[in-house]
Design a protein around this motif. Structure first.
Motif, short mmCIF file in Angstrom:
data_model
loop_
_atom_site.label_atom_id
_atom_site.label_comp_id
_atom_site.label_asym_id
_atom_site.label_seq_id
_atom_site.Cartn_x
_atom_site.Cartn_y
_atom_site.Cartn_z
N LEU A 65 0.85 -1.18 0.00
CA LEU A 65 0.00 0.00 0.00
C LEU A 65 0.89 1.23 0.00
N VAL A 66 0.39 2.29 -0.62
CA VAL A 66 1.16 3.53 -0.66
C VAL A 66 0.28 4.68 -0.19
N ASP A 67 0.89 5.60 0.51
CA ASP A 67 0.21 6.85 0.87
C ASP A 67 0.42 7.82 -0.28
N PRO A 68 -0.60 8.15 -1.06
CA PRO A 68 -0.40 9.01 -2.23
C PRO A 68 0.03 10.43 -1.86
N GLN A 69 -0.16 10.83 -0.62
CA GLN A 69 0.25 12.16 -0.19
C GLN A 69 1.74 12.24 0.08
N THR A 70 2.30 11.17 0.61
CA THR A 70 3.72 11.20 1.01
C THR A 70 4.59 10.25 0.20
N ALA A 127 4.93 7.18 0.96
CA ALA A 127 5.40 6.13 1.87
C ALA A 127 4.76 4.80 1.50
N LEU A 128 5.58 3.74 1.52
CA LEU A 128 5.11 2.40 1.16
C LEU A 128 4.89 1.57 2.42
N ARG A 147 -1.25 -7.93 7.68
CA ARG A 147 -1.04 -6.75 8.51
C ARG A 147 -0.01 -5.85 7.85
N PHE A 148 -0.10 -4.56 8.19
CA PHE A 148 0.91 -3.60 7.75
C PHE A 148 1.13 -2.58 8.86
N TRP A 149 2.29 -1.98 8.85
CA TRP A 149 2.69 -1.08 9.95
C TRP A 149 2.39 0.36 9.57
N MET A 150 1.81 1.10 10.51
CA MET A 150 1.58 2.53 10.35
C MET A 150 2.34 3.25 11.44
N GLU A 151 3.01 4.31 11.05
CA GLU A 151 3.84 5.07 11.99
C GLU A 151 3.26 6.45 12.22
N SER A 152 2.94 6.75 13.46
CA SER A 152 2.54 8.10 13.92
C SER A 152 1.41 8.71 13.09
N ILE A 153 0.27 8.02 13.08
CA ILE A 153 -0.91 8.64 12.50
C ILE A 153 -1.32 9.79 13.43
N LYS A 154 -1.56 10.95 12.84
CA LYS A 154 -1.88 12.13 13.65
C LYS A 154 -3.15 11.91 14.46
N PRO A 155 -3.28 12.61 15.59
CA PRO A 155 -4.50 12.46 16.40
C PRO A 155 -5.75 12.80 15.59
N VAL A 156 -6.79 12.04 15.80
CA VAL A 156 -8.11 12.29 15.22
C VAL A 156 -7.98 12.60 13.73
N SER A 157 -7.39 11.67 13.01
CA SER A 157 -7.17 11.90 11.59
C SER A 157 -7.28 10.58 10.83
N LEU A 182 -4.80 5.16 1.88
CA LEU A 182 -3.77 4.37 1.21
C LEU A 182 -4.39 3.71 -0.02
N ILE A 183 -3.57 3.40 -0.99
CA ILE A 183 -4.03 2.67 -2.17
C ILE A 183 -3.02 1.60 -2.51
N PRO A 184 -3.47 0.51 -3.13
CA PRO A 184 -2.51 -0.52 -3.56
C PRO A 184 -1.58 0.02 -4.64
N THR A 185 -0.40 -0.54 -4.69
CA THR A 185 0.58 -0.14 -5.69
C THR A 185 1.36 -1.35 -6.16
N ASP A 186 1.84 -1.27 -7.39
CA ASP A 186 2.70 -2.34 -7.92
C ASP A 186 4.16 -2.13 -7.54
N LYS A 187 4.44 -1.00 -6.93
CA LYS A 187 5.82 -0.74 -6.52
C LYS A 187 6.28 -1.81 -5.53
N LYS A 188 7.50 -2.18 -5.67
CA LYS A 188 8.06 -3.16 -4.76
C LYS A 188 8.73 -2.43 -3.59
N ALA A 189 8.23 -2.70 -2.44
CA ALA A 189 8.83 -2.07 -1.27
C ALA A 189 10.12 -2.79 -0.93
N ASN A 190 11.17 -2.04 -0.85
CA ASN A 190 12.42 -2.64 -0.38
C ASN A 190 12.22 -3.13 1.05
#
Length: 844
Positions: free
Chosen positions: A486-491, A493-494, A534-544, A548-556
């Motif tokens: 999954l990728v965050d299209p805003q940042t 991040a994979l 499962r996937f890991w999320m780091e520091s989601i802002k409070p009340v936000s 995410l969207i699927p991507t074909d990119k290969k995450a290192n």
């Protein structure tokens, strides 16, 4: 005299005649009158147990009928002489609301009319509560009454009977509604009142406001000021048992003949003399009186007005007055208000340990509260509408009923398998499971209503007030397409998906490897590869919310976060974890220490109170046996880029198995401890504790109850329970080296310094850095659950924050709420939902 009765001898007849003459002579003599107490104010009420005497549904029905009797009794004596008028105090607003919802507008006016006579009082509190309510529940219980009833005669007094404490959260909720008095009738079984009763004091709140507290005799004991022998039999028959009945007017209960009245006067004067000898010098004595059918859940006794009228007709002293609770208090207050002691601190409860007899249900109730908080979070955009708030209020009312002090039948321990015992606990448990199910539904409705109008994506919502990091989990079957990253299209991040083994619904195991040791049923596979993601999320802002969207990119391969320094014991279990920047580790000793305590003496439950009140360490050692779990083998270790997970099996004679898991976060000073155990069935009394030790020395933490903070041992009323206490779910150890937080998800009762079983502590114990959750306790001889067994799960989180990261109690509470919260994952396809479904299915 029937034919089987022996004829008395002449000597025996003479002795009987002589005894009768002496008795009549004694009655003819005036008793020694009290010097200070000029009037006894009889406050007649029914003690409301939602269960215990009968099934809760029957109790609530009968209580409504009792209120009908009281209304009719008040109105029927409107034209009687004041001394002969009937008065009644409704102990619980629950009954009044039940009655109001059931009755016609015409009958409701009878209640209003009775209230306006001043001889029927509605009090402020919904029920007699345990201290496990949160702040929202306290608000709910003080808004239980219909506004029309509240406004007709705003309650001036709240009643808390039976229970051995009352949280400041409840006191503040009362004061916020201009309720000035708390009337308590503590039952000293397995506990005690903090002061010798009867007495009164001012209870000062943290904001400076004060509540007047009347600490009276236990609620049924007023009867015994007049009579030596109980009228009740059984002692607790069901109200539906036609072999028993309530007492009737006409002489069998509160008799009105002169001989009986003068005998009652002699006993009353003797009792009042004893009070005065102990220092009681108030001009009146408020005295609560119940009926004597069962004492609990009993109807009014209309003949009490006859007894009072006959007493006063004979001009017996002291004067008796049948009145309401607030009238009794308000008439007394001017005489004593300026000389009462003032106390401040939390009023902790000796009885809260009984809640641990049903740990599964307590855990469900706490999950329901968390779900409800998440459902009402502002993360969903628009403020909750009327339907949402109505649903939330219904759930909160159910949860208040779960946190009410009655847990089951009077025979719950003596006859634990009786169908009526099961029926009562089924209804109690429903008050946890029903709001749990409905809160999940409300949360899903709020989430779908907010997200389904949005564009395609995987939406991860943090409903909590602080940043959230951790694993977002799902079943593999939730994915209709293959998703590896999954990728965050805003940042950009994979987030790579991890594939995990797990439970496979309706799937037979192919071999033993597809069953964990927990799966005794050997029927449905619970360890099938590929069943979870499962996937890991780091520091989601409070009340936000993050899309995410699927991507074909290969995450290192994700770089492994810098793991902290970890020390382990001989079996590989961590004993110390320390991150850069910390001067001390997150914990010491062995997190997840499991200890049981058994009452080993024959019929030990009946020794509980004697051991507690003895305050004797020697007596405790005679009666109690403490056993710790031991490692069953080496610890297994699993590492991933974000956490390191330690798992260890343990053995204990009272458990089929115990598994403890410690997940150590790499990027922040935090560890999550999960203890799963299988309690073997036993009706014998025992306590279970799960403990952690923090490197905080003699620091005593700040905790909260109902949203109101306090420091155990330092900020408590004198002589209240210190062996254990109910908390909202966190303890903040503030030191010069930072804050150590101990957070409990499932078990709200904690002992500090280790297990403090029956110690009757008065001061802080050594080693308050050792926080031990009381996770199981079936040691009561009645009311609570005898034998909860099977699999239980308890989770604890250990968190360290720098000194300036927590500036207030709210900061600590926010961190705890966030740590225990679960992110909401909403999968939104490209196709938009049908508007009809949005309106009729997903809208709350």
């Amino acid at each position: 005299m029937n034919r089987h009765t022996p004829i008395p001898s002449a000597a025996l007849l003479a002795a009987i005649l002589s005894s009768a003459i002496m008795a009549n002579t004694a009655l003819a003599q005036e008793p020694k009158l009290p010097e200070k107490i000029k009037r006894v104010d009889i406050v007649h009420m029914s003690h409301t147990d939602v269960g215990f005497t009968d099934h809760p549904a029957v109790c609530r029905e009968q209580q409504m009928r009792y209120l009908d009797i009281a209304i009719d009794g008040v109105l029927a004596t409107e034209s009687a002489a004041p001394a002969a008028q009937f008065s009644w105090t409704a102990e619980a607003a629950l009954t009044v609301d039940d009655w109001w919802q059931k009755n016609t507008p015409e009958r409701r006016q009878d209640l209003i009319r009775a209230i306006k006579t001043g001889r029927l009082e509605i009090t402020a509190l919904a029920m007699n509560q345990t201290p496990t309510l949160n702040a929202d529940q306290w608000k709910t219980t003080l808004h239980w009454l219909p506004e029309e009833v509240w406004n007709a005669a705003p309650p001036r007094t709240g009643i808390q009977n039976d229970v051995n404490g009352f949280p400041r959260a409840g006191a503040l909720a009362m004061l916020n509604r201009n309720v000035a008095n708390l009337f308590m009738g503590i039952n000293a079984t397995n506990g005690k009142a903090p002061f010798q009763v009867p007495m009164a004091f001012w209870w000062k709140m943290p904001d400076g406001h004060r509540l007047f507290v009347w600490l009276g005799e236990s609620y049924p004991l007023g009867f015994y000021y007049f009579f030596a022998d109980s009228w009740r039999r059984g002692p607790v028959p069901e109200s539906t048992d036609t072999r028993y009945r309530p007492p009737r007017r006409g002489g069998e209960f509160y008799p009105t003949d002169e001989t009986a009245l003068r005998k009652a006067q002699a006993r009353l004067c003797e009792r009042l003399g004893q009070l005065e000898a102990r220092g009681y010098d108030f001009p009146s004595l408020p005295l609560s009186v119940t009926n004597e059918w069962r004492m609990d859940n009993d109807p009014p006794f209309l003949g009490l007005a006859d007894f009072v009228a006959a007493w006063n007709h004979l001009k017996l002293e002291p004067e008796l007055r049948l009145t309401t609770v607030s009238q009794a208090i308000e008439d007394l207050k001017p005489h004593i208000a300026d000389r009462l002691p003032e106390y401040q601190g939390e009023f902790t409860d000796w009885w809260v340990n009984g809640c641990a007899s049903g740990p599964r249900e307590v855990s469900a109730s706490r999950r329901a509260k968390r779900n409800l908080t998440a459902a009402l979070s502002p993360v969903w955009g628009e403020a909750p509408d009327a339907n949402t708030l109505l649903a939330a209020n219904a759930m909160l009312r159910d949860l208040c009923l779960f946190d009410e002090h009655t847990w089951g039948s009077a025979d719950s321990i003596g006859q634990p398998h009786d169908i009526d015992t099961w029926a009562q606990f089924n209804e109690k448990a429903r008050a946890a499971y029903h709001p749990l199910a409905r809160s999940k539904m409300l949360l899903a409705q709020r989430a779908r209503t907010a997200i389904y109008p949005q564009e395609y994506g995987f939406y991860v919502a943090n409903t909590a007030p602080a940043p959230w990091s951790g694993w977002v989990t799902m079943k593999a079957t939730a994915l209709r397409d293959k998703v590896e990253v999954l990728v965050d299209p805003q940042t950009g991040a994979l987030m790579p998906m991890e594939i995990r083994a797990g439970y496979a619904q309706f799937t037979a195991p192919e071999n033993e490897s597809q069953l964990t040791f927990e799966a005794d049923h050997a029927t449905v596979a619970d360890n099938v590869p590929g069943q979870a993601r499962r996937f890991w999320m780091e520091s989601i802002k409070p009340v936000s919310t993050v899309r995410l969207i699927p991507t074909d990119k290969k995450a290192n391969p994700a770089p492994t976060d810098q793991a902290p320094a970890i020390e382990v014991d001989a079996h590989g279990w961590p004993t110390s974890v320390q991150w850069p920047g910390m001067s001390k580790p997150l914990f010491t000793e062995s997190p997840g220490d499991f200890v049981s305590v058994e009452l080993t003496e024959f019929s030990g439950r009946w020794k509980y109170n004697e051991i507690l009140q003895s305050r004797s360490e020697e007596r405790r050692k005679e009666a109690l046996k403490e056993t710790a779990a031991v490692a069953a083998g080496s610890t297994t270790v699993e590492s991933n880029p974000h956490t390191t997970v330690y798992t260890q099996l343990m053995t204990h004679p009272r458990l089929k198995w115990l598994k403890r898991t410690l997940e150590v976060y790499h990027s922040e000073p935090r560890a999550q401890l999960t203890v799963r155990l299988y309690r073997l069935s036993s009706e014998l009394p025992e306590w279970f504790y799960i403990g952690c030790a923090l490197p905080t020395g003699d620091t005593i933490p700040t905790v909260s109850c109902g949203g109101v903070p306090f420091v155990p041992f330092e900020d408590q009323l004198p002589h209240t329970c210190r062996d254990y206490m109910a908390i909202d779910g966190w303890a903040d150890y503030e030191t010069a080296d930072g804050h150590w937080l101990w957070i409990t998800r499932d078990a709200p009762v904690v002992s500090f310094g280790g297990p403090q079983t029956l110690k009757h502590l008065e001061d802080a114990p050594p080693n308050p850095n050792r926080a031990y959750a009381l996770v199981f306790d079936n040691t009561w001889m009645t009311n609570f659950v005898a034998d909860s067994h099977g699999i239980f799960e308890f989770r604890f989180d250990l968190v360290w924050k720098e000194a300036d990261a927590i500036k207030s109690v709210k900061d600590a509470a926010d961190i705890a709420e966030t740590v225990l919260s679960e992110p909401q994952l909403i999968i939104q396809p490209a196709l938009q939902e049908d508007p009809i479904f949005m309106e009729r299915l997903h809208k709350p």
